[in-house]
Write an enzyme that holds these catalytic residues in place. Sequence first.
Site, PDB file in Angstrom:
ATOM      1  N   ASN A  67       0.801  -1.230   0.000  1.00  0.00           N
ATOM      2  CA  ASN A  67       0.000   0.000   0.000  1.00  0.00           C
ATOM      3  C   ASN A  67       0.834   1.282   0.000  1.00  0.00           C
ATOM      4  OD1 ASN A  67       0.685  -0.663   2.631  1.00  0.00           O
ATOM      5  ND2 ASN A  67      -1.077   0.356   3.498  1.00  0.00           N
ATOM      6  N   GLU A  72       4.217  -4.390  12.117  1.00  0.00           N
ATOM      7  CA  GLU A  72       3.226  -3.311  11.951  1.00  0.00           C
ATOM      8  C   GLU A  72       2.073  -3.954  11.213  1.00  0.00           C
ATOM      9  OE1 GLU A  72       3.618  -0.392  13.258  1.00  0.00           O
ATOM     10  OE2 GLU A  72       5.664  -0.790  13.903  1.00  0.00           O
ATOM     11  N   CYS A  83      -3.378   1.332   6.707  1.00  0.00           N
ATOM     12  CA  CYS A  83      -3.606   0.661   7.990  1.00  0.00           C
ATOM     13  C   CYS A  83      -4.276   1.582   9.001  1.00  0.00           C
ATOM     14  CB  CYS A  83      -2.278   0.150   8.533  1.00  0.00           C
ATOM     15  SG  CYS A  83      -1.006   1.411   8.453  1.00  0.00           S
ATOM     16  N   GLU A  89       8.056   1.736  14.718  1.00  0.00           N
ATOM     17  CA  GLU A  89       8.847   2.384  13.678  1.00  0.00           C
ATOM     18  C   GLU A  89       9.068   3.830  14.107  1.00  0.00           C
ATOM     19  OE1 GLU A  89       7.382   0.003   9.686  1.00  0.00           O
ATOM     20  OE2 GLU A  89       6.364   1.829  10.248  1.00  0.00           O
TER      21      GLU A  89
HETATM   22  P1  NDP Z   1       0.193  -9.321   3.701  1.00  0.00           P
HETATM   23  O1  NDP Z   1       0.159  -9.749   5.117  1.00  0.00           O
HETATM   24  O2  NDP Z   1      -0.573 -10.129   2.714  1.00  0.00           O
HETATM   25  O3  NDP Z   1       1.684  -9.268   3.159  1.00  0.00           O
HETATM   26  C1  NDP Z   1       2.697  -8.490   3.747  1.00  0.00           C
HETATM   27  C2  NDP Z   1       4.035  -8.991   3.261  1.00  0.00           C
HETATM   28  O4  NDP Z   1       4.260 -10.303   3.822  1.00  0.00           O
HETATM   29  C3  NDP Z   1       4.121  -9.172   1.744  1.00  0.00           C
HETATM   30  O5  NDP Z   1       5.433  -8.892   1.303  1.00  0.00           O
HETATM   31  C4  NDP Z   1       3.796 -10.639   1.582  1.00  0.00           C
HETATM   32  O6  NDP Z   1       4.247 -11.158   0.365  1.00  0.00           O
HETATM   33  C5  NDP Z   1       4.537 -11.222   2.778  1.00  0.00           C
HETATM   34  N1  NDP Z   1       4.083 -12.541   3.186  1.00  0.00           N
HETATM   35  C6  NDP Z   1       2.858 -13.099   3.036  1.00  0.00           C
HETATM   36  N2  NDP Z   1       2.846 -14.347   3.559  1.00  0.00           N
HETATM   37  C7  NDP Z   1       4.080 -14.583   4.050  1.00  0.00           C
HETATM   38  C8  NDP Z   1       4.699 -15.706   4.695  1.00  0.00           C
HETATM   39  N3  NDP Z   1       4.040 -16.834   4.952  1.00  0.00           N
HETATM   40  N4  NDP Z   1       5.986 -15.600   5.075  1.00  0.00           N
HETATM   41  C9  NDP Z   1       6.682 -14.455   4.850  1.00  0.00           C
HETATM   42  N5  NDP Z   1       6.166 -13.386   4.203  1.00  0.00           N
HETATM   43  C10 NDP Z   1       4.872 -13.438   3.823  1.00  0.00           C
HETATM   44  O7  NDP Z   1      -0.270  -7.778   3.675  1.00  0.00           O
HETATM   45  P2  NDP Z   1      -0.590  -6.872   2.429  1.00  0.00           P
HETATM   46  O8  NDP Z   1       0.584  -6.764   1.527  1.00  0.00           O
HETATM   47  O9  NDP Z   1      -1.897  -7.308   1.866  1.00  0.00           O
HETATM   48  O10 NDP Z   1      -0.754  -5.437   3.149  1.00  0.00           O
HETATM   49  C11 NDP Z   1      -1.919  -5.045   3.770  1.00  0.00           C
HETATM   50  C12 NDP Z   1      -1.855  -5.266   5.269  1.00  0.00           C
HETATM   51  O11 NDP Z   1      -0.768  -4.552   5.812  1.00  0.00           O
HETATM   52  C13 NDP Z   1      -3.086  -4.742   5.972  1.00  0.00           C
HETATM   53  O12 NDP Z   1      -3.503  -5.652   6.957  1.00  0.00           O
HETATM   54  C14 NDP Z   1      -2.599  -3.466   6.631  1.00  0.00           C
HETATM   55  O13 NDP Z   1      -3.322  -3.077   7.770  1.00  0.00           O
HETATM   56  C15 NDP Z   1      -1.187  -3.809   6.960  1.00  0.00           C
HETATM   57  N6  NDP Z   1      -0.413  -2.592   7.115  1.00  0.00           N
HETATM   58  C16 NDP Z   1      -0.040  -2.193   8.372  1.00  0.00           C
HETATM   59  C17 NDP Z   1       0.637  -0.992   8.558  1.00  0.00           C
HETATM   60  C18 NDP Z   1       1.059  -0.527   9.930  1.00  0.00           C
HETATM   61  O14 NDP Z   1       1.815   0.456  10.015  1.00  0.00           O
HETATM   62  N7  NDP Z   1       0.624  -1.166  10.996  1.00  0.00           N
HETATM   63  C19 NDP Z   1       0.945  -0.109   7.428  1.00  0.00           C
HETATM   64  C20 NDP Z   1       0.504  -0.632   6.156  1.00  0.00           C
HETATM   65  C21 NDP Z   1      -0.141  -1.827   6.016  1.00  0.00           C
HETATM   66  P3  NDP Z   1       3.250 -11.201  -0.897  1.00  0.00           P
HETATM   67  O15 NDP Z   1       2.624  -9.872  -1.042  1.00  0.00           O
HETATM   68  O16 NDP Z   1       4.159 -11.503  -2.017  1.00  0.00           O
HETATM   69  O17 NDP Z   1       2.265 -12.281  -0.585  1.00  0.00           O
END
Ligand code: NDP
Length: 509
Positions: free
Chosen positions: A162, A260, A294, A472
């Site tokens: 995002n 996060e 998020c 962070e």
């Molecule tokens: P995901 O949890 O789907 O993915 C996050 C990252 O983890 C991606 O690079 C993903 O790879 C990777 N990943 C997924 N499965 C695994 C695994 N089993 N082992 C290791 N790495 C893995 O999140 P999104 O990308 O869909 O992002 C949205 C989410 O992020 C929302 O829930 C949002 O709230 C949260 N978020 C939180 C923030 C905060 O500051 N707290 C800020 C921004 C977002 P791949 O995409 O290739 O599957």
Amino acid sequence: MTMKREDGLMASDNTDWPMLIGGRQTAALSGKTIDVINPATGNAFCTVPAADADDVDAAVAAAQKGFAVWGKMSPLERATILNKAADLLQARMPEFVAAEVRQTGRPVREMRAQLARTPEWYSYFAAVARTYESKVHPFGGAHINYGRRLPLGVVALVTPWNHPLLILTKKLAPALAAGNAVVVKPSEVAPVTPIMLGEVLAEAGLPDGVYNVVTGLGATAGAALTNHPGIAKIDLTGGTETGRHVAAIAGKRLIPFAGELGGKASVVVFEDVDIEQAAAATLFASFVAAGQTCVQGARLLVHESIHDAVLARLTERTNALRVGAPTDEATQMGPVISTQQLATVEKYVAIGKDEGARLVTGGERLGDAEREGGYFYAPTIFADVTNDMRIAQEEIFGPVVCVMKFKDEAEAVSLANGTAFGLAASVWSPNIAKAKRVAEGIEAGIVWINDHHRIDPSSPWGGFKDSGLGKENGIVCYEGYTRMQSIVVNTAEEPFDWFADDGKQKRYS
Ligand code: NDP
């Protein structure tokens, strides 16, 4: 591999982007690739390598070599390189904005505003590295005790789609400032700007192998990286379930984990807020980034005495939002990121209707000639929502918000705390004493008063409850990228002999 440019913009043509291992641009050993889709058109605009465990092994080995150099450099040397990276990133900002718009579908005005801040993280953490002072602890007696902050080694940074560059930067700048090498696994959906950043860092003088990027799927590249024995810390931004899964891996290995994770932020609007300001505030919190952030104000809690007026004005403003091509300067909201995200939004809108919430506006996919093929969804508002509904509790991560009423301060706090998440909230009132009291009663890692979604490299950012672990930004984040060694120096001239029968008073603890 050369990087093709179109109209002076990188990542803007159908081209193959390599990943980055040990200072070299490289394909996956398997030769496999993944298409990267422009969500505004539904078309692939480039490919990236689909890394798997062998590529991750190579990246971690390269990072270990990079760490052997970078970890020994002085804070001044590291800070000089980070400051240079800040300047170079600034100079290439239009390319980064164009690439970010193309891979995320977020409007150009939004990405320009967001990315303009990113160089600050490198200069801020360069300053932290330069000025960080070790502590001398009050050990007492003839002992001097000081703490040394040492880098951890090779750190895994796993990032979402995002805010691809900003979120990576929030982790990378402190990690590098503290002397670590990194292996980044960006989201497969938006991996381009993390790769481009490698060029900036190399030009700034970062030694080869300190910054490595492995592109690929979470289930393969992400899993191989987070399970790799050469990793000394995992810092992940993503969904709560991904966070729990990866935290358990870190727990088994006894390495630090920062997560996060998901959110469902409340925006609390008191009766003394001007209706126009309330509408502007809730509109921004709801629909910036098409709700894919998020800290989206997904739960709008409005005092019952102004609820109808705020809802009416918010609805008017929502209906006037210009949803369209993200490259158009006039566009205010772009598409959602992917067909999966579109399906999630559609699913939750159906759930909201089934649960009995009132659909005030939106609730449909947008697909006219201009938007054909893109993943556009109308900004959507549900009213008459109760806190037990799934649309009020579960993260939708799209342009869908719930409006609820409250009658007094106590109910506002209780509603704001009535979710499993605890990332962020905002409280709106000109009565600062009341707003502060309410903010302090909310269990969230970040609470804004009369503002929403503000950030600074110095300002700690991270969630409570199911929204994650660790922080962070700020010095607390820098320290999280170090391990502390406590050195205790005995300065006594008199020798110490515990077992001597010399009648002297002894102490060993
Ligand atoms: P995901 O949890 O789907 O993915 C996050 C990252 O983890 C991606 O690079 C993903 O790879 C990777 N990943 C997924 N499965 C695994 C695994 N089993 N082992 C290791 N790495 C893995 O999140 P999104 O990308 O869909 O992002 C949205 C989410 O992020 C929302 O829930 C949002 O709230 C949260 N978020 C939180 C923030 C905060 O500051 N707290 C800020 C921004 C977002 P791949 O995409 O290739 O599957």
